[in-house]
Motif scaffolding. Structure first.
Motif, PDB file in Angstrom:
ATOM      1  N   ASP A  78       0.802  -1.225   0.000  1.00  0.00           N
ATOM      2  CA  ASP A  78       0.000   0.000   0.000  1.00  0.00           C
ATOM      3  C   ASP A  78       0.835   1.274   0.000  1.00  0.00           C
ATOM      4  N   HIS A  79       1.827   1.320  -0.888  1.00  0.00           N
ATOM      5  CA  HIS A  79       2.614   2.544  -1.083  1.00  0.00           C
ATOM      6  C   HIS A  79       2.436   3.037  -2.518  1.00  0.00           C
ATOM      7  N   GLU A  80       1.180   3.112  -2.953  1.00  0.00           N
ATOM      8  CA  GLU A  80       0.917   3.469  -4.347  1.00  0.00           C
ATOM      9  C   GLU A  80       1.340   4.889  -4.694  1.00  0.00           C
ATOM     10  N   HIS A  81       1.438   5.783  -3.710  1.00  0.00           N
ATOM     11  CA  HIS A  81       1.784   7.175  -4.009  1.00  0.00           C
ATOM     12  C   HIS A  81       3.287   7.383  -4.159  1.00  0.00           C
ATOM     13  N   ALA A  82       4.095   6.549  -3.555  1.00  0.00           N
ATOM     14  CA  ALA A  82       5.547   6.740  -3.590  1.00  0.00           C
ATOM     15  C   ALA A  82       6.261   5.789  -4.537  1.00  0.00           C
ATOM     16  N   ILE A  83       5.662   4.645  -4.837  1.00  0.00           N
ATOM     17  CA  ILE A  83       6.405   3.582  -5.506  1.00  0.00           C
ATOM     18  C   ILE A  83       6.827   3.958  -6.926  1.00  0.00           C
ATOM     19  N   GLY A  84       6.049   4.783  -7.615  1.00  0.00           N
ATOM     20  CA  GLY A  84       6.409   5.156  -8.980  1.00  0.00           C
ATOM     21  C   GLY A  84       7.747   5.874  -9.037  1.00  0.00           C
ATOM     22  N   ALA A  85       7.957   6.833  -8.126  1.00  0.00           N
ATOM     23  CA  ALA A  85       9.219   7.567  -8.098  1.00  0.00           C
ATOM     24  C   ALA A  85      10.367   6.654  -7.693  1.00  0.00           C
ATOM     25  N   VAL A  86      10.109   5.722  -6.769  1.00  0.00           N
ATOM     26  CA  VAL A  86      11.157   4.786  -6.360  1.00  0.00           C
ATOM     27  C   VAL A  86      11.584   3.926  -7.547  1.00  0.00           C
ATOM     28  N   VAL A  87      10.617   3.416  -8.288  1.00  0.00           N
ATOM     29  CA  VAL A  87      10.936   2.566  -9.447  1.00  0.00           C
ATOM     30  C   VAL A  87      11.719   3.356 -10.483  1.00  0.00           C
ATOM     31  N   GLN A  88      11.315   4.580 -10.754  1.00  0.00           N
ATOM     32  CA  GLN A  88      12.051   5.375 -11.738  1.00  0.00           C
ATOM     33  C   GLN A  88      13.487   5.627 -11.287  1.00  0.00           C
ATOM     34  N   GLY A  89      13.673   5.878 -10.008  1.00  0.00           N
ATOM     35  CA  GLY A  89      15.023   6.056  -9.493  1.00  0.00           C
ATOM     36  C   GLY A  89      15.862   4.801  -9.623  1.00  0.00           C
ATOM     37  N   VAL A  90      15.240   3.647  -9.363  1.00  0.00           N
ATOM     38  CA  VAL A  90      15.952   2.371  -9.501  1.00  0.00           C
ATOM     39  C   VAL A  90      16.333   2.132 -10.956  1.00  0.00           C
ATOM     40  N   LEU A  91      15.400   2.337 -11.861  1.00  0.00           N
ATOM     41  CA  LEU A  91      15.679   2.087 -13.280  1.00  0.00           C
ATOM     42  C   LEU A  91      16.760   3.026 -13.809  1.00  0.00           C
ATOM     43  N   ALA A  92      16.844   4.216 -13.249  1.00  0.00           N
ATOM     44  CA  ALA A  92      17.897   5.149 -13.673  1.00  0.00           C
ATOM     45  C   ALA A  92      19.285   4.603 -13.365  1.00  0.00           C
ATOM     46  N   SER A  93      19.371   3.680 -12.412  1.00  0.00           N
ATOM     47  CA  SER A  93      20.662   3.071 -12.078  1.00  0.00           C
ATOM     48  C   SER A  93      21.054   1.982 -13.067  1.00  0.00           C
ATOM     49  N   GLY A  94      20.110   1.578 -13.922  1.00  0.00           N
ATOM     50  CA  GLY A  94      20.398   0.543 -14.914  1.00  0.00           C
ATOM     51  C   GLY A  94      20.123  -0.874 -14.440  1.00  0.00           C
ATOM     52  N   LEU A  95      19.562  -1.034 -13.247  1.00  0.00           N
ATOM     53  CA  LEU A  95      19.295  -2.366 -12.719  1.00  0.00           C
ATOM     54  C   LEU A  95      17.837  -2.763 -12.942  1.00  0.00           C
ATOM     55  N   PRO A  96      17.572  -4.048 -13.150  1.00  0.00           N
ATOM     56  CA  PRO A  96      16.186  -4.519 -13.231  1.00  0.00           C
ATOM     57  C   PRO A  96      15.554  -4.566 -11.849  1.00  0.00           C
ATOM     58  N   CYS A  97      14.238  -4.607 -11.817  1.00  0.00           N
ATOM     59  CA  CYS A  97      13.498  -4.425 -10.582  1.00  0.00           C
ATOM     60  C   CYS A  97      12.406  -5.484 -10.457  1.00  0.00           C
ATOM     61  N   LEU A  98      12.266  -6.043  -9.259  1.00  0.00           N
ATOM     62  CA  LEU A  98      11.173  -6.952  -8.929  1.00  0.00           C
ATOM     63  C   LEU A  98      10.338  -6.304  -7.834  1.00  0.00           C
TER      64      LEU A  98
END
Length: 251
Positions: free
Chosen positions: A13-33
Motif C-alpha cells: 500500500d505505497h501506491e503514491h511513492a512507488i512510482g518515483a522509487v521505481v524510476q530512481g531504480v531504473l535510472a541506475s540501470g538495474l532490473p526491478c522486482l
C-alpha cells in the motif's frame, strides 16, 4: 548463477511513492522486482501499471495475503535465485531511501562480492525523534549479539545481499517475517562469517506519509527477536570471540 543484481522492493500500500522509487531504480540501470505483499486494490493496480509499462525492466510478484516485510523479501530472494541472479539489492517502497546512491552500493558490492553492503542512515529533520532514539536500543542489542561493532545500523532497509549465503541461511533457519527481519538476517549472516560493510546514505521519513510500523506489536516482535539472538550468541560466543581476536591480530 550469473554475476548480476536484481533490485527487490517489498510493497504494501505505497501506491503514491512507488512510482518515483521505481524510476530512481531504473535510472541506475538495474532490473526491478516488485513484491506485492497483499496490497489493496489501488496499490495493486499501480504496481500492475508499472510492470506493464516496462516489462523488460520491471517484474511483479504477487503474494495472496500480507506476509510482512520479511515475508515479502524472502519471496523476493527465492524469485531472484530462480532467475539466476547473484545479488539482491533491497530498497524500501515508501521513498525514504535515495536511489541515486545505488551506484555506490553496487561499486562496493563488486569490490566485495561476498559481503552485505548495508546502508547507515544519515537522517534529515523529517525523522521522528522517538524513532531515532529508539533505534539505539536495537543497535546495542545487535552489538551484544554479535560481540562486534561491525554492524553499524541493522534496521536500514537499503542494502545489497550476496544471494548464495542468504539462500543457504533461509533454507536452514527461521527468520522473522515482519519488522524483525532486517536486524535478524544481518546478525545471522554475521554469525556465518558473512562480512557486513556499512555505507552512509541519506534517509527521509517517508515521502508518502505512510508507515506500517506498529509501535506495540513490532516492538514486541523485535524484543523477542533480540532475546532469541542473545541465547544464540551465548552458544556461539567462543567462536565469535575467537573471530574478534583473529581480526584484531590481522589489523
Amino acid at each position: 548463477m550469473r554475476e548480476a543484481t536484481l533490485v527487490v522492493i517489498p510493497v504494501y500500500d505505497h501506491e503514491h511513492a512507488i512510482g518515483a522509487v521505481v524510476q530512481g531504480v531504473l535510472a541506475s540501470g538495474l532490473p526491478c522486482l516488485l513484491v506485492d505483499d497483499g496490497s489493496h486494490a489501488a496499490c495493486a493496480a499501480t504496481l500492475q501499471d508499472l510492470a506493464d509499462a516496462q516489462p523488460d525492466h520491471v517484474a511483479l510478484l504477487r503474494l495472496p495475503t500480507n506476509q510482512g516485510k520479511g515475508g515479502a523479501m524472502l519471496a523476493g530472494f527465492a524469485e531472484a535465485a530462480r532467475r539466476g541472479y547473484s545479488h539482491v539489492l533491497q530498497i524500501d517502497a515508501d521513498g525514504q531511501h535515495e536511489p541515486g546512491d545505488i551506484p555506490r552500493f553496487q561499486a562496493l558490492a563488486r569490490q566485495h562480492p561476498h559481503a552485505v553492503i548495508c546502508g547507515t542512515p544519515a537522517y534529515d529533520e523529517s525523522v521522528p525523534k522517538a524513532r531515532l532514539y529508539g533505534r539505539y536500543a536495537t543497535h546495542i542489542w545487535v552489538w551484544i549479539n554479535t560481540l562486534s561493532l561491525q554492524i553499524r545500523d541493522s534496521m536500514c532497509g537499503f542494502r545489497v545481499y550476496p544471494l548464495a549465503p542468504v539462500i543457504r541461511l533461509v533454507g536452514e533457519e527461521t527468520i522473522g517475517r515482519r519488522m524483525d527481519f532486517d536486524s535478524e538476517i544481518l546478525v545471522r549472516l554475521f554469525w556465518r562469517e558473512v562480512q557486513v560493510i556499512s555505507v552512509p546514505t541519506r534517509v527521509t521519513y517517508p515521502s508518502d506519509g505512510v508507515s506500517h510500523f506498529d509501535v506495540w506489536r513490532d516492538n514486541v516482535r523485535i524484543s523477542r527477536m533480540h532475546t532469541r539472538l542473545f541465547f544464540g550468541m551465548l552458544a556461539r560466543a567462543p567462536r565469535l570471540l575467537w573471530r574478534r581476536r583473529r581480526g584484531t591480530r590481522a589489523a
